[in-house]
Design a protein around this motif. Structure first.
Motif, PDB file in Angstrom:
ATOM      1  N   PRO A 135     -26.842   1.841 142.408  1.00 53.86           N
ATOM      2  CA  PRO A 135     -27.910   2.545 141.691  1.00 53.86           C
ATOM      3  C   PRO A 135     -27.492   2.867 140.256  1.00 53.86           C
ATOM      4  N   GLY A 136     -28.431   2.696 139.334  1.00 53.54           N
ATOM      5  CA  GLY A 136     -28.128   2.958 137.925  1.00 53.54           C
ATOM      6  C   GLY A 136     -28.728   4.236 137.393  1.00 53.54           C
ATOM      7  N   THR A 137     -29.537   4.913 138.233  1.00 58.79           N
ATOM      8  CA  THR A 137     -30.140   6.195 137.858  1.00 58.79           C
ATOM      9  C   THR A 137     -30.234   7.083 139.093  1.00 58.79           C
ATOM     10  N   ASN A 138     -30.523   8.363 138.861  1.00 61.22           N
ATOM     11  CA  ASN A 138     -30.706   9.307 139.965  1.00 61.22           C
ATOM     12  C   ASN A 138     -31.844   8.872 140.880  1.00 61.22           C
ATOM     13  N   GLU A 139     -32.945   8.437 140.269  1.00 60.81           N
ATOM     14  CA  GLU A 139     -34.117   8.058 141.048  1.00 60.81           C
ATOM     15  C   GLU A 139     -33.833   6.845 141.923  1.00 60.81           C
ATOM     16  N   GLU A 140     -33.094   5.881 141.392  1.00 59.54           N
ATOM     17  CA  GLU A 140     -32.739   4.703 142.181  1.00 59.54           C
ATOM     18  C   GLU A 140     -31.940   5.109 143.413  1.00 59.54           C
ATOM     19  N   PHE A 141     -30.933   5.971 143.212  1.00 59.11           N
ATOM     20  CA  PHE A 141     -30.114   6.381 144.349  1.00 59.11           C
ATOM     21  C   PHE A 141     -30.949   7.128 145.387  1.00 59.11           C
ATOM     22  N   LYS A 142     -31.775   8.042 144.925  1.00 57.83           N
ATOM     23  CA  LYS A 142     -32.580   8.860 145.843  1.00 57.83           C
ATOM     24  C   LYS A 142     -33.507   7.998 146.692  1.00 57.83           C
ATOM     25  N   SER A 163     -25.051   6.342 133.719  1.00 59.76           N
ATOM     26  CA  SER A 163     -26.353   5.747 133.993  1.00 59.76           C
ATOM     27  C   SER A 163     -26.713   4.754 132.898  1.00 59.76           C
ATOM     28  N   HIS A 164     -27.560   3.787 133.237  1.00 56.67           N
ATOM     29  CA  HIS A 164     -28.064   2.893 132.188  1.00 56.67           C
ATOM     30  C   HIS A 164     -29.224   3.534 131.427  1.00 56.67           C
ATOM     31  N   ASN A 165     -29.739   4.659 131.946  1.00 59.62           N
ATOM     32  CA  ASN A 165     -30.760   5.471 131.267  1.00 59.62           C
ATOM     33  C   ASN A 165     -32.111   4.777 131.099  1.00 59.62           C
ATOM     34  N   VAL A 166     -32.391   3.810 131.938  1.00 62.85           N
ATOM     35  CA  VAL A 166     -33.713   3.186 131.935  1.00 62.85           C
ATOM     36  C   VAL A 166     -34.494   3.775 133.115  1.00 62.85           C
ATOM     37  N   VAL A 190     -29.087 -11.807 133.887  1.00 61.66           N
ATOM     38  CA  VAL A 190     -29.123 -11.105 135.163  1.00 61.66           C
ATOM     39  C   VAL A 190     -27.991 -10.081 135.152  1.00 61.66           C
ATOM     40  N   VAL A 191     -28.317  -8.843 135.444  1.00 63.00           N
ATOM     41  CA  VAL A 191     -27.335  -7.765 135.256  1.00 63.00           C
ATOM     42  C   VAL A 191     -27.459  -6.739 136.376  1.00 63.00           C
ATOM     43  N   THR A 192     -26.366  -6.066 136.648  1.00 63.01           N
ATOM     44  CA  THR A 192     -26.358  -4.984 137.628  1.00 63.01           C
ATOM     45  C   THR A 192     -25.612  -3.782 137.066  1.00 63.01           C
ATOM     46  N   GLY A 193     -25.958  -2.594 137.562  1.00 63.38           N
ATOM     47  CA  GLY A 193     -25.240  -1.383 137.186  1.00 63.38           C
ATOM     48  C   GLY A 193     -25.462  -0.935 135.753  1.00 63.38           C
ATOM     49  N   THR A 194     -24.475  -0.200 135.257  1.00 64.10           N
ATOM     50  CA  THR A 194     -24.532   0.408 133.930  1.00 64.10           C
ATOM     51  C   THR A 194     -24.704  -0.608 132.813  1.00 64.10           C
ATOM     52  N   GLN A 195     -24.254  -1.843 133.037  1.00 71.61           N
ATOM     53  CA  GLN A 195     -24.308  -2.857 131.988  1.00 71.61           C
ATOM     54  C   GLN A 195     -25.731  -3.225 131.575  1.00 71.61           C
ATOM     55  N   LEU A 196     -26.736  -2.761 132.291  1.00 71.80           N
ATOM     56  CA  LEU A 196     -28.117  -2.994 131.860  1.00 71.80           C
ATOM     57  C   LEU A 196     -28.323  -2.467 130.444  1.00 71.80           C
ATOM     58  N   LYS A 197     -27.701  -1.347 130.145  1.00 72.03           N
ATOM     59  CA  LYS A 197     -27.837  -0.752 128.809  1.00 72.03           C
ATOM     60  C   LYS A 197     -27.356  -1.719 127.734  1.00 72.03           C
ATOM     61  N   ASN A 198     -26.200  -2.353 127.940  1.00 77.07           N
ATOM     62  CA  ASN A 198     -25.675  -3.317 126.971  1.00 77.07           C
ATOM     63  C   ASN A 198     -26.539  -4.572 126.901  1.00 77.07           C
ATOM     64  N   ALA A 199     -27.064  -4.988 128.053  1.00 82.41           N
ATOM     65  CA  ALA A 199     -27.917  -6.182 128.084  1.00 82.41           C
ATOM     66  C   ALA A 199     -29.174  -5.970 127.240  1.00 82.41           C
ATOM     67  N   ILE A 200     -29.748  -4.786 127.316  1.00 85.72           N
ATOM     68  CA  ILE A 200     -30.959  -4.486 126.543  1.00 85.72           C
ATOM     69  C   ILE A 200     -30.653  -4.462 125.048  1.00 85.72           C
ATOM     70  N   GLU A 201     -29.504  -3.884 124.678  1.00 85.45           N
ATOM     71  CA  GLU A 201     -29.119  -3.853 123.262  1.00 85.45           C
ATOM     72  C   GLU A 201     -28.869  -5.262 122.735  1.00 85.45           C
ATOM     73  N   SER A 202     -28.232  -6.088 123.548  1.00 87.75           N
ATOM     74  CA  SER A 202     -27.983  -7.472 123.141  1.00 87.75           C
ATOM     75  C   SER A 202     -29.298  -8.231 122.979  1.00 87.75           C
ATOM     76  N   ARG A 203     -30.233  -7.987 123.869  1.00 89.27           N
ATOM     77  CA  ARG A 203     -31.541  -8.651 123.776  1.00 89.27           C
ATOM     78  C   ARG A 203     -32.220  -8.346 122.441  1.00 89.27           C
ATOM     79  N   LYS A 204     -32.092  -7.117 121.988  1.00 87.31           N
ATOM     80  CA  LYS A 204     -32.685  -6.742 120.697  1.00 87.31           C
ATOM     81  C   LYS A 204     -32.110  -7.592 119.565  1.00 87.31           C
ATOM     82  N   GLN A 205     -30.793  -7.802 119.603  1.00 91.07           N
ATOM     83  CA  GLN A 205     -30.151  -8.626 118.578  1.00 91.07           C
ATOM     84  C   GLN A 205     -30.629 -10.076 118.657  1.00 91.07           C
ATOM     85  N   LEU A 206     -30.779 -10.574 119.872  1.00 99.23           N
ATOM     86  CA  LEU A 206     -31.205 -11.962 120.053  1.00 99.23           C
ATOM     87  C   LEU A 206     -32.666 -12.164 119.667  1.00 99.23           C
ATOM     88  N   LEU A 207     -33.486 -11.149 119.902  1.00 99.24           N
ATOM     89  CA  LEU A 207     -34.888 -11.223 119.479  1.00 99.24           C
ATOM     90  C   LEU A 207     -34.997 -11.340 117.960  1.00 99.24           C
TER      91      LEU A 207
END
Length: 305
Positions: A135-142, A163-166, A190-207
């Motif tokens: 789980p990457g957030t409280n809601e996911e775990f719950k 958390s990935h904070n999404v 394709v990403v799992t866990g906290t690294q979602l945050k980095n994946a989203i930031e990288s996507r912004k650069q690639l866009l």
């Protein structure tokens, strides 16, 4: 925002008050945050100490008696040290256990490699009767814990420190189903866990460079949502997997299984390929493992170019 570890403690109180069969065993950690549960349910809370094989054996007895045991301690000590007991007591005998760990990968970065853990998911994939949740957030775990904790199998919940904070909609968080975070046609990340945050930031650069990037996020690694990867890669033909896990037996391997028979796929993997020695912050150790925004972008461009 409270830590996912605190959400775990709060949820034990919520579920344990309602479910008299829930029993929590800890390996000498999280006493402070679990005190509300311990006071409310004093006959169902036990600190076994630093005896990980024994805590698994005790959980097996509780499970055999019809109870729902939750075992909570630091990831490497319960998954690697007590692997034989998990195999014998739960893999062979097909009993019910909820293993909820903290400190996976590099969360205990300042304590060195004895506290690092990235082989855990790989180990649990070997058990046919197992479920693996990161789980990457409280809601996911719950949501995910409530959904499966009573199932008669091995449930492994890998709680990250960060958390990935999404914040996904509750309707999007479904056990065994990936979430399409963003749509694209040039590359599938394709990403799992906290690294979602980095994946989203990288996507912004690639866009900004004119590329269209799709992101699939997996909070459940077993059972694995093969269809979403397959459908995405039929479109993009390029895969970049990102995981704070061993390079063997984790997210990347599952993705490859998704596209057996689909031709023309190019892939890159960001994972932990060897022991990470030394100390530092969580970010420092992740960077040494290649898990940074800049390296994600670099690997993505290698595929795109």
């Amino acid at each position: 925002m409270k830590k996912i570890r605190q959400q775990f403690a709060d949820l034990m109180l919520e579920v344990g008050t309602r479910d008299k069969k829930l029993v929590v065993l800890v390996g000498d950690i999280s006493h402070g945050i679990l005190q509300p549960f311990a006071k409310k349910c004093p006959t169902r809370y036990y600190n076994i100490g630093i005896c990980e094989p024994s805590i698994v054996n005790m959980a097996a007895g509780l499970s055999k008696s019809g109870l729902n045991p939750v075992v909570h301690t630091i990831a490497p000590f319960i998954t690697e040290r007590a692997c034989e007991q998990i195999k014998l007591d739960f893999g062979y005998q097909k009993q019910n256990i909820n293993l909820i760990t903290v400190g996976g990968s590099f969360d205990y970065s300042k304590l060195g490699c004895s506290h690092h853990c990235y082989t855990d998911v790989s180990l649990f994939t070997h058990f046919k009767n197992s479920s693996i949740v990161i789980p990457g957030t409280n809601e996911e775990f719950k949501i995910l814990f409530k959904k499966i904790y009573k199932q008669k199998n091995i449930k492994y919940f890998r709680i990250p420190e960060y958390s990935h904070n999404v914040n996904f909609k509750r309707s999007e968080i479904i056990f065994g189903k990936a979430i399409r975070v963003a749509q694209g046609k040039d590359l599938t990340i394709v990403v799992t866990g906290t690294q979602l945050k980095n994946a989203i930031e990288s996507r912004k650069q690639l866009l900004q460079k004119g590329y269209s990037i799709e992101i699939l996020y997996y909070h459940t690694l077993k059972p694995f949502d093969y269809k979403k990867v397959e459908n995405s890669l039929k479109k993009t033909k390029k895969l970049l997997s990102i995981e704070e896990l061993s390079a063997h037996g984790g997210l990347y391997d599952q993705c490859i299984k998704s596209v057996v028979g689909v031709g023309g796929i190019k892939t890159e993997q960001l994972a932990v390929f060897d022991f990470i020695h030394g100390y530092g912050s969580y970010e420092d150790i992740c960077k040494r493992a290649g898990l940074s925004v800049s390296n994600i972008t670099k690997k993505a461009l290698k595929l795109l170019d």
